[in-house]
Design a protein around this motif. Structure first.
Motif, PDB file in Angstrom:
ATOM      1  N   ILE A   1       0.836  -1.209   0.000  1.00 27.76           N
ATOM      2  CA  ILE A   1       0.000   0.000   0.000  1.00 27.76           C
ATOM      3  C   ILE A   1       0.860   1.244   0.000  1.00 27.76           C
ATOM      4  O   ILE A   1       0.643   2.169  -0.802  1.00 27.76           O
ATOM      5  CB  ILE A   1      -0.929   0.010   1.238  1.00 27.76           C
TER       6      ILE A   1
ATOM      7  N   GLU B   1      -8.397  -0.670  -6.139  1.00 28.84           N
ATOM      8  CA  GLU B   1      -9.294  -0.961  -5.010  1.00 28.84           C
ATOM      9  C   GLU B   1      -9.111  -2.376  -4.493  1.00 28.84           C
ATOM     10  O   GLU B   1      -8.974  -2.600  -3.284  1.00 28.84           O
ATOM     11  CB  GLU B   1     -10.755  -0.724  -5.434  1.00 28.84           C
TER      12      GLU B   1
ATOM     13  N   ARG C   1      -5.927  -2.812  -2.549  1.00 28.60           N
ATOM     14  CA  ARG C   1      -5.989  -2.292  -1.173  1.00 28.60           C
ATOM     15  C   ARG C   1      -6.703  -3.273  -0.243  1.00 28.60           C
ATOM     16  O   ARG C   1      -6.302  -3.453   0.904  1.00 28.60           O
ATOM     17  CB  ARG C   1      -6.727  -0.930  -1.139  1.00 28.60           C
ATOM     18  N   ARG C   2      -7.755  -3.989  -0.658  1.00 26.44           N
ATOM     19  CA  ARG C   2      -8.497  -4.951   0.162  1.00 26.44           C
ATOM     20  C   ARG C   2      -7.601  -6.125   0.571  1.00 26.44           C
ATOM     21  O   ARG C   2      -7.532  -6.543   1.704  1.00 26.44           O
ATOM     22  CB  ARG C   2      -9.724  -5.439  -0.612  1.00 26.44           C
ATOM     23  N   ARG C   3      -6.924  -6.685  -0.374  1.00 28.68           N
ATOM     24  CA  ARG C   3      -6.028  -7.828  -0.117  1.00 28.68           C
ATOM     25  C   ARG C   3      -4.924  -7.438   0.874  1.00 28.68           C
ATOM     26  O   ARG C   3      -4.567  -8.213   1.759  1.00 28.68           O
ATOM     27  CB  ARG C   3      -5.374  -8.280  -1.434  1.00 28.68           C
ATOM     28  N   ALA C   4      -4.425  -6.266   0.722  1.00 30.56           N
ATOM     29  CA  ALA C   4      -3.383  -5.790   1.643  1.00 30.56           C
ATOM     30  C   ALA C   4      -3.880  -5.802   3.096  1.00 30.56           C
ATOM     31  O   ALA C   4      -3.174  -6.226   4.009  1.00 30.56           O
ATOM     32  CB  ALA C   4      -2.949  -4.367   1.245  1.00 30.56           C
ATOM     33  N   ASP C   5      -5.096  -5.388   3.374  1.00 27.35           N
ATOM     34  CA  ASP C   5      -5.654  -5.314   4.725  1.00 27.35           C
ATOM     35  C   ASP C   5      -5.736  -6.689   5.387  1.00 27.35           C
ATOM     36  O   ASP C   5      -5.291  -6.875   6.526  1.00 27.35           O
ATOM     37  CB  ASP C   5      -7.044  -4.657   4.627  1.00 27.35           C
ATOM     38  N   THR C   6      -6.249  -7.707   4.763  1.00 20.30           N
ATOM     39  CA  THR C   6      -6.372  -9.054   5.307  1.00 20.30           C
ATOM     40  C   THR C   6      -4.996  -9.602   5.681  1.00 20.30           C
ATOM     41  O   THR C   6      -4.807 -10.143   6.768  1.00 20.30           O
ATOM     42  CB  THR C   6      -7.031  -9.988   4.269  1.00 20.30           C
TER      43      THR C   6
ATOM     44  N   GLY D   1      -2.335  -8.051   6.511  1.00 20.42           N
ATOM     45  CA  GLY D   1      -1.806  -7.322   7.719  1.00 20.42           C
ATOM     46  C   GLY D   1      -2.377  -7.897   9.007  1.00 20.42           C
ATOM     47  O   GLY D   1      -1.634  -8.152   9.954  1.00 20.42           O
ATOM     48  N   GLN D   2      -3.687  -8.152   9.119  1.00 15.48           N
ATOM     49  CA  GLN D   2      -4.323  -8.679  10.352  1.00 15.48           C
ATOM     50  C   GLN D   2      -3.714 -10.013  10.745  1.00 15.48           C
ATOM     51  O   GLN D   2      -3.405 -10.249  11.925  1.00 15.48           O
ATOM     52  CB  GLN D   2      -5.822  -8.860  10.122  1.00 15.48           C
TER      53      GLN D   2
ATOM     54  N   GLU E   1      -0.237  -9.681  12.421  1.00 18.58           N
ATOM     55  CA  GLU E   1      -0.303  -9.104  13.768  1.00 18.58           C
ATOM     56  C   GLU E   1      -0.641 -10.168  14.813  1.00 18.58           C
ATOM     57  O   GLU E   1      -0.001 -10.258  15.855  1.00 18.58           O
ATOM     58  CB  GLU E   1      -1.389  -8.025  13.778  1.00 18.58           C
TER      59      GLU E   1
END
Lengths: 1059, 421
Positions: free
Chosen positions: A274, A793, A796-801, A803-804, A807
């Motif tokens: 991102i 778009e 950006r969605r794939r990047a979020d999953t 990351g979680q 963590e």
């Protein structure tokens, strides 16, 4: 013992003083105040008992009049044997020399016997006393009176017995009193109690030490048990604390694992996808903005370029215009300076004219320029000046000398007339030959000595005749009487004869200034002395018993010699007679002149000689004065001549100077000094002329030339640039105008060049940026493909999953590591199962309980450790304790001091007891006899008015009983009666002592002063009575007492002391 | 037999105060407090220097009346020093330090042997595995032992040398209390080779033949009566079993009692010089030790007048203390006693007829009749019979009364003959 002679070598005011007629009974010594009565009393005491210690405060009677400090006393004892006691100041009272009756030397023990073992104090108190002591008596209280009465007899020193007893009692009281607390011993006892108390407080160390040691052992056991239990509690507490500490980590771990299970799977994604995408998009937007901006700038610059217009003519003249601009300041200052210089020139010219006028008429610039002011010219002026001064000075001195010589001559003339007058006033002496007069005087003196010798020889002749007669008579006696006595003649006439001769000769020599006659007298003296000696020796050694014939022969021999000597004398007298007659004839006086007429003659001769001397002196002085006048005349003439010569020289010098001035056309009246001044002025005018020339040519001219050149340069430039020329009045404005025009043209030309360059640069930049924007678009497409997305778009969605998931994995790893750190890797599983079984509330309860137990145990331990420390300290204290050593030592010291002070107290107490006992014994044994004698004297003093003296044993009282039986205390008695009572008691003591030992002389100093006539008479009678038993010396300064004494006692010796 | 050497001491009286001292300044006081300890330190040093085989201590180590623990501890510490260097110590207790007055918790060093109080026991001294001597001894169980302990000693060993260690009073003229009284004969009969005694404070050898009997005396004098050099004995026993004794001085402070006559002194300065000379003499005799001295001024002479002035003697005393007491080693004049008389001729005054003669006569009567002299005691009741003072004072002896009579005579004479013209 009595004193029969007093010899003082040196003592107080006395020096070589002797009293040798002291009566064995009563002697009254009369002397005025300061005659030395007290000194005498002290002398007797000192010789008998020794000198006082030098350190004592008493008068030592140093010998003020000279002599050795001390002297002698002649002493006679009861057996009428005589001793001589001599004492001079020295160590230990001064050494004594005691000469015993048989002439041998005695010692201190012999003296003690002679003094009946009387002490100095006893002697002072009883046998030798003064009025002062009688008078002191009056002021004393009853107790003191009694003490004095007995004190007189105790033989004590400075302190009376009561004073001694009081002192002892005081000292004793300071040490200890039964009930007191301030006394030394009481204080010590108190101190001892204090130290003892402190020692008891410190207590029995050994017992205490042992007790503490066993307590210490018990405590050690208890402390060990405490520590063990606490160790276990610490372990429990730590485990519970671990569970509690792990609780949060444990709950986090559990929830992370649950969330992980619910997320879709995205296993791969470009790292930082991102942020990388956002970065590229931002860069593309920036590039597009920059392209628009540059295009705008180029348009604005092209518009401005078209508007700018430049003046090329002015720019071509720029070098010349800058040169003018640099010269502008100089031009402006010249323009301002010119009028100032012109007025300076004008002033200098006026000043020059003034200077020429000062020199005098006829002086011009040319004459000033050519006049000779050289150094030689100045030197000539100076030498003229000196010549004038020197000649004037010489003239003044010569004139003064001439005046003085004239005055001298007049004074000498006055002296001469006065002295001539004095000489003429004297009488001319009759005889003017001095030798004749002196010859007469010599003869006269010879005559006088002859006359005097002649007289003596005649007397000597008569003496010889007498001697002859005596010897003849002696011869007759020897012939008549057998045996004959030796005859003796004194030796002194023989010894005296030659000196008398000498003395007579000396006197004669002084009187007559001659030699012959005195010599004869000396010879005669010697002859007479020798003859006399021979005669004496023949008389004393010649005739002896049993040899009368020899004696007679000796007498005859003497006679023959005297006759021979008489014949010699006779012929001498005859010779003198004829000499006298001859001299008398020569002097024209009586043929047998007497001494008086010769004296008259001599004085006449002396007068004649004296007047001759006076006349001769006056004559000499007159002649000397006349010669002095002549000498001064000569001197006066010579001085006048010198004066005239000096005047001529001065005249010549003045004329030479005037000639020099005329040559140079200068006023002849001026002095060389003024001329020097003129020369100096000429020189200064020459300097001024030089300065004016310089101002005129160099300064004003140069300024005008510079200004004209500058103006023409300016107008040339203006012409070239097609601008109108300007006159001087418009300068410097004309130059300023050119400078301004040049500045404007330059500025416009610079701006034109700058704008052209800017447009070129911007065009190049624009081309480069447009190429970069193209490549960024390609980069974006590549990144989207890498993230498995077709558009921005979905990328950006794939990047979020993705990351979680990352963590949650991190959280799970962290929490497991935390738990491992708390319990260790090996126990982790068991620990986790335990965590699953418990709750935090349960754990907190457990923890509280275990902590409380630990605190409890800590408290117990601290208490016991402290207790142990305390006991250890106590043991340490006991083991190292030194106070008790010190206390024991101080107790021992106190004990010692008590013993020492107690000893002092005991000594005082025993002393007190002994004195008391002695006093009682003394009063018991001695008093009755003393009282009996004293009563007798007192009754007699008072003509029987008082009969008895009462002084009961042990009572501090003295009282008297009068004729009527009435008792009176001493306080009721008058002063005189008190003194009489005291005197009576003294006499009682004297008698009492005399009965027991060698009676001592009684010496009293003016004691009858306060006695009324009747009682004084009685006292004198009593003294007479006393003197029958022992020697009495009464010192007095009252002639009345002497008279009384004389009338009342039969054999009373009176001695007067002269001051 | 093997030759050997031992040291014999007694009557240490550790930490007991010096008696007879008025006042001392702090520096002197601290030296005094340490003196008995330093002296015992020196005895222990001596044992080591002389390489002694053992040390004998014959009682009165400290004064139990003082209850000083310090004394016991210092004694033990010193014995430990000896024990550590391999020298054994044999100890009996005496009347001043009987068994029941020692601390129960005191731990004696390994090489210390203390004898009990019930009966005489013996202990061998062993060198190289062989006994070189047997020590016999008995301590005082309590203070007041009046029985003859010497009679209980019987030699039972067959060793080379036997020593009796005992605190006792031999004979009846020692000037000390008759504790454990016995005779020299009692000692001789016991079969001992050497008697190590304690109790009498002046050192003396009672017998130098077999058995050798001696008192070493107290090694540190503690009163003006205990003058002269003080120390202990070093005994060498040769191969024939014959002991020889060497006295070694170990005292820390020396006591002196000196008299200065004023007969020939004319001035105060001469007096001061004489006193200072006496101090110098003491200093020399003390051989480098501090000295405590009592100086008695005697005789008759002119300086008596100065001495009789109030405060003069005290001032003189202070002056001498200041000059002599500040030196190192110091001489502390503990007391300057004035027993001088004025320079008067007593014989002459006696033969006189006055009060003074009567007074002198009376004093002579007291002096010549002991009973009358004793009667002087009756005047002293006020102080000497008073309860509080009595505790601190000894009952005056006949000698005291005689001394006081002399002093009273001198004092009264001074007052009676105070000079004046």
């Amino acid at each position: 013992m009595r004193i029969d002679r007093i010899d003082i070598d040196g003592y107080g005011i006395f020096h070589e003083f002797a009293l040798d007629d002291l009566s064995p009974a009563l002697t009254v010594v009369l002397g005025q105040n300061e005659a030395g009565k007290t000194t005498l009393l002290s002398f007797i005491r000192t010789i008998l008992f020794g000198f006082l210690d030098k350190r004592s405060a008493n008068n030592l009677y140093e010998p003020l009049a000279g002599g050795n400090h001390g002297g002698r006393l002649g002493l006679v004892n009861r057996q009428d044997e005589r001793f001589i006691l001599e004492r001079f100041a020295g160590a230990k009272g001064g050494p004594i020399t005691l000469t015993l009756p048989d002439g041998s030397a005695g010692g201190q023990s012999d003296l003690d016997v002679l003094l009946g073992h009387t002490s100095r104090d006893l002697f002072r108190n009883v046998f030798a006393f003064s009025l002062t002591e009688l008078q002191d008596f009056e002021s004393l209280s009853g107790d003191d009176v009694r003490a004095r009465i007995y004190g007189a007899g105790i033989g004590a020193g400075r302190l009376g017995l009561p004073e001694i007893e009081k002192k002892i009692e005081d000292d004793r009281g300071k040490l200890y009193k039964g009930g007191g607390s301030k006394q030394t011993i009481a204080g010590l006892i108190r101190k001892s109690d204090e130290v003892g108390k402190r020692l008891r407080e410190i207590g029995d160390q050994v017992e205490e030490h042992d007790r503490l040691r066993s307590e210490l052992e018990t405590l050690d056991l208890e402390i060990d048990a405490n520590r063990e239990e606490r160790q276990e509690a610490y372990a429990d507490r730590d485990h519970t604390a671990n569970l509690l500490r792990a609780w949060d980590d444990w709950t986090d771990l559990r929830s992370a694992q649950e969330q992980m299970n619910e997320l879709p799977s995205v296993s791969d994604f470009p790292p930082d996808g991102i942020s990388r995408l956002d970065g590229i998009l931002q860069r593309r937007n920036g590039l597009r903005d920059r392209i628009d901006e540059i295009k705008g700038e180029i348009t604005i610059a092209e518009r401005e370029l078209q508007k700018i217009d430049v003046d090329r003519d002015i720019l071509a003249q720029s070098a010349e215009i800058e040169g003018l601009s640099r010269g502008l300041d100089k031009y402006e200052s010249s323009k301002k300076d010119l009028p100032k210089r012109e007025s300076e020139l004008k002033l200098a010219l006026v000043d020059l004219q003034g200077g020429l006028k000062d020199l005098g008429p006829g002086w011009t610039e040319e004459r000033v320029g050519t006049f000779d002011t050289s150094v030689p010219a100045r030197e000539t002026v100076r030498s003229h000046g000196e010549a004038l001064r020197a000649t004037a000075e010489r003239l003044r001195d010569a004139k003064r000398d001439a005046d003085r010589a004239k005055d001298d001559r007049e004074n000498a003339s006055i002296d001469r007339s006065r002295l001539e007058k004095e000489w003429k006033a004297l009488d001319t002496p009759p005889e003017r030959d001095r030798n004749i007069l002196e010859e007469e005087r010599r003869k006269l003196r010879e005559l006088r000595s002859l006359v005097s010798a002649h007289k003596e020889h005649r007397q000597e002749m008569a003496h010889k005749e007498d001697r002859k007669g005596d010897l003849e008579a002696r011869g007759d006696l020897i012939e008549r009487q057998f045996p004959r006595e030796a005859i003796s003649l004194p030796v002194w006439p023989a010894v005296l004869a030659p000196p008398i001769g000498l003395a007579a000769a000396a006197m004669l020599a002084v009187l007559t200034d001659g030699i012959a006659a005195p010599a004869i007298i000396v010879a005669l003296g010697a002859v007479v002395g020798a003859g006399y000696l021979r005669l004496r020796s023949s008389l004393t050694t010649g005739p002896k018993k049993g040899a009368p014939k020899d004696d007679l022969n000796a007498v005859h021999k003497q006679l023959q010699r005297i006759e021979g000597e008489a014949a010699t004398l006779t012929s001498l007298i005859e010779t003198e007679d004829s000499s006298i007659r001859s001299l008398a004839l020569q002097l024209g006086t009586d043929s047998s002149p007497d001494e008086r007429s010769l004296g008259v003659l001599e004085s006449e001769l002396d007068n004649a000689l004296e007047s001759l001397r006076t006349w001769e002196a006056a004559e000499k002085r007159g002649r000397e004065a006349a010669a002095s006048v002549d000498e001064r005349d000569e001197r006066m003439l010579s001085a006048k001549e010198k004066e005239n010569k000096a005047r001529e020289e001065a005249q010549h010098a003045a004329e030479t100077w005037q000639g020099w001035l005329e040559e140079r056309n200068i006023d002849t009246t001026i002095s060389p000094e003024t001329c020097q001044d003129i020369l100096s002025r000429i020189e200064s005018l020459r300097e001024k002329i030089k300065a004016i020339d310089n101002l005129r040519d160099q300064r004003v001219g140069a300024i005008q030339r510079d200004m004209e050149e500058y103006e023409s340069r300016t107008n040339a430039v203006r012409r070239t640039c097609d601008i109108a020329e300007k006159p001087r009045s418009e300068f410097p404005g004309a130059v300023d105008q050119l400078i301004e025009a040049l500045r404007t043209a330059s500025k416009r030309s610079g701006r034109l060049q700058q704008l052209t360059k800017e447009i070129d640069d911007d065009t190049t930049k624009l081309t480069t940026i447009e190429a970069t924007e193209q490549s960024v678009g390609e980069e974006i497409a590549a990144l989207l493909a890498e993230g498995g997305a077709s558009d921005e778009e979905s990328f950006r969605r794939r990047a979020d999953t993705f990351g979680q998931r990352e963590e949650l994995l991190t959280t799970i790893g962290d929490r497991r590591r935390n738990l491992e750190r708390i319990v260790g890797h090996d126990h982790l599983d068991a620990f986790v199962s335990e965590l699953e079984e418990v709750s935090p509330e349960q754990l907190q309860g457990d923890e509280r309980q275990v902590k409380e137990r630990i605190e409890e145990l800590d408290g117990e331990l601290t208490e016991r450790t402290e207790e142990r420390g305390r006991i250890g300290e106590q043991i340490g204290q006991i083991e190292t304790e030194e106070e008790s050593s010190g206390l024991r030592m101080s107790l021992s010291g106190i004990r010692e001091r008590v013993a020492s002070e107690a000893r002092k107290w005991a000594v005082l107490t025993i002393g007190q007891a002994l004195l008391e006992e002695t006093r009682l014994k003394y009063e018991r044994e001695r008093r009755p006899a003393v009282m009996e004698e004293a009563e007798r004297f007192f009754s007699s003093f008072t003509s029987g008015r008082y009969e008895r003296i009462l002084s009961p044993l042990g009572e501090n009282q003295v009282a008297v009983v009068d004729r009527t039986g009435k008792r009176k205390d001493t306080s009721e008695l008058s002063r005189g009666t008190m003194e009489q009572l005291y005197l009576a008691l003294r006499f009682g003591l004297v008698r009492e002592f005399a009965r027991r030992a060698e009676p001592m002389p009684v010496i009293m100093d003016d004691i009858l002063v306060n006695f009324d006539p009747e009682r004084a008479r009685e006292a004198c009678r009593a003294l007479g009575e006393l003197s029958r038993e022992q020697q009495v010396l009464l010192f007095t300064c009252h002639p009345g007492t002497v008279e009384l004494m004389k009338s009342e006692t039969a054999d009373c010796k009176i001695i007067e002391l002269s001051p | 037999m093997r030759k050997f050497r031992f040291v014999h001491t007694a009557d240490l009286h550790l930490d007991s105060p010096f008696v007879g001292l008025h006042e001392v300044d702090e520096r002197v006081a601290s030296e005094l407090r340490e003196a008995t300890f330093s002296t015992f330190d020196r005895i222990v040093d001596l044992c080591q220097e002389k390489d002694a085989d053992f040390l004998l201590v014959a009682g009165d180590i400290y004064d139990s009346a003082d209850r000083s623990l310090r004394a016991q501890l210092r004694f033990r510490d010193n014995l430990r020093r000896l024990s550590d260097s391999g020298i054994p110590t044999f100890v009996v207790y005496g009347n001043h330090d009987p068994l029941n007055r020692w601390s129960a918790t005191l731990e004696w060093p390994e090489q210390t042997h203390t004898f009990g109080g019930d009966e005489v026991t013996s202990a061998p001294v062993v060198r190289n595995g062989e006994p070189i001597a047997y020590i016999y001894g008995i301590s005082y169980p309590t203070r007041d032992v009046r029985t003859n302990l010497a009679k209980r000693f019987r030699r039972t060993d067959d060793g080379p040398f036997a020593i009796g260690l005992l605190h006792c009073n031999v004979g009846d003229d020692t000037g000390h209390e008759p504790y454990a009284p016995c005779t020299l004969d009692d000692l001789t009969r016991s079969g001992m080779d050497y008697w190590a005694l304690g109790h009498v404070h002046n050192h003396r050898i009672l017998s130098s033949k077999k058995p050798m009997v001696l008192y070493p005396g107290n090694p540190q004098g503690r009163s003006p009566r205990e003058l002269g050099p003080r120390g202990c004995y070093v005994i060498d026993v040769d191969t024939g079993g014959h002991p020889s004794a060497e006295f070694v001085r170990v005292d820390t402070i020396s006591w002196f009692s000196e008299a200065v006559s004023i007969d020939d002194l004319d001035t105060d300065e001469a007096l001061i010089s004489a006193v200072e000379a006496t101090c110098q003499q003491m200093r020399e005799q003390a051989e480098g030790r501090p000295a405590i001295g009592r100086i008695t001024l005697t005789g008759r002479g002119p300086v008596h007048r100065s001495l009789a002035r109030p405060g003069f003697v005290t001032e003189l005393e202070e002056r001498v203390r200041e000059t002599e007491g500040s030196q190192n080693p110091f001489v502390w004049v503990e007391r300057l006693e004035d027993a001088t008389g004025s320079p008067i001729d007593l014989e002459q005054r006696r033969s006189g007829q006055d009060f003074v003669a009567d007074f002198l006569g009376l004093v002579d009567e007291y002096r010549n009749e002991p009973e009358r002299a004793a009667s002087l005691r009756q005047h002293l009741g006020l102080l000497f019979d008073a309860g509080r003072a009595q505790k601190l004072l000894d009952e005056p002896t006949a000698a005291d009364l005689r001394d006081w009579l002399d002093a009273a005579e001198a004092m009264c004479l001074d007052l009676l003959t105070a000079e004046e013209d």
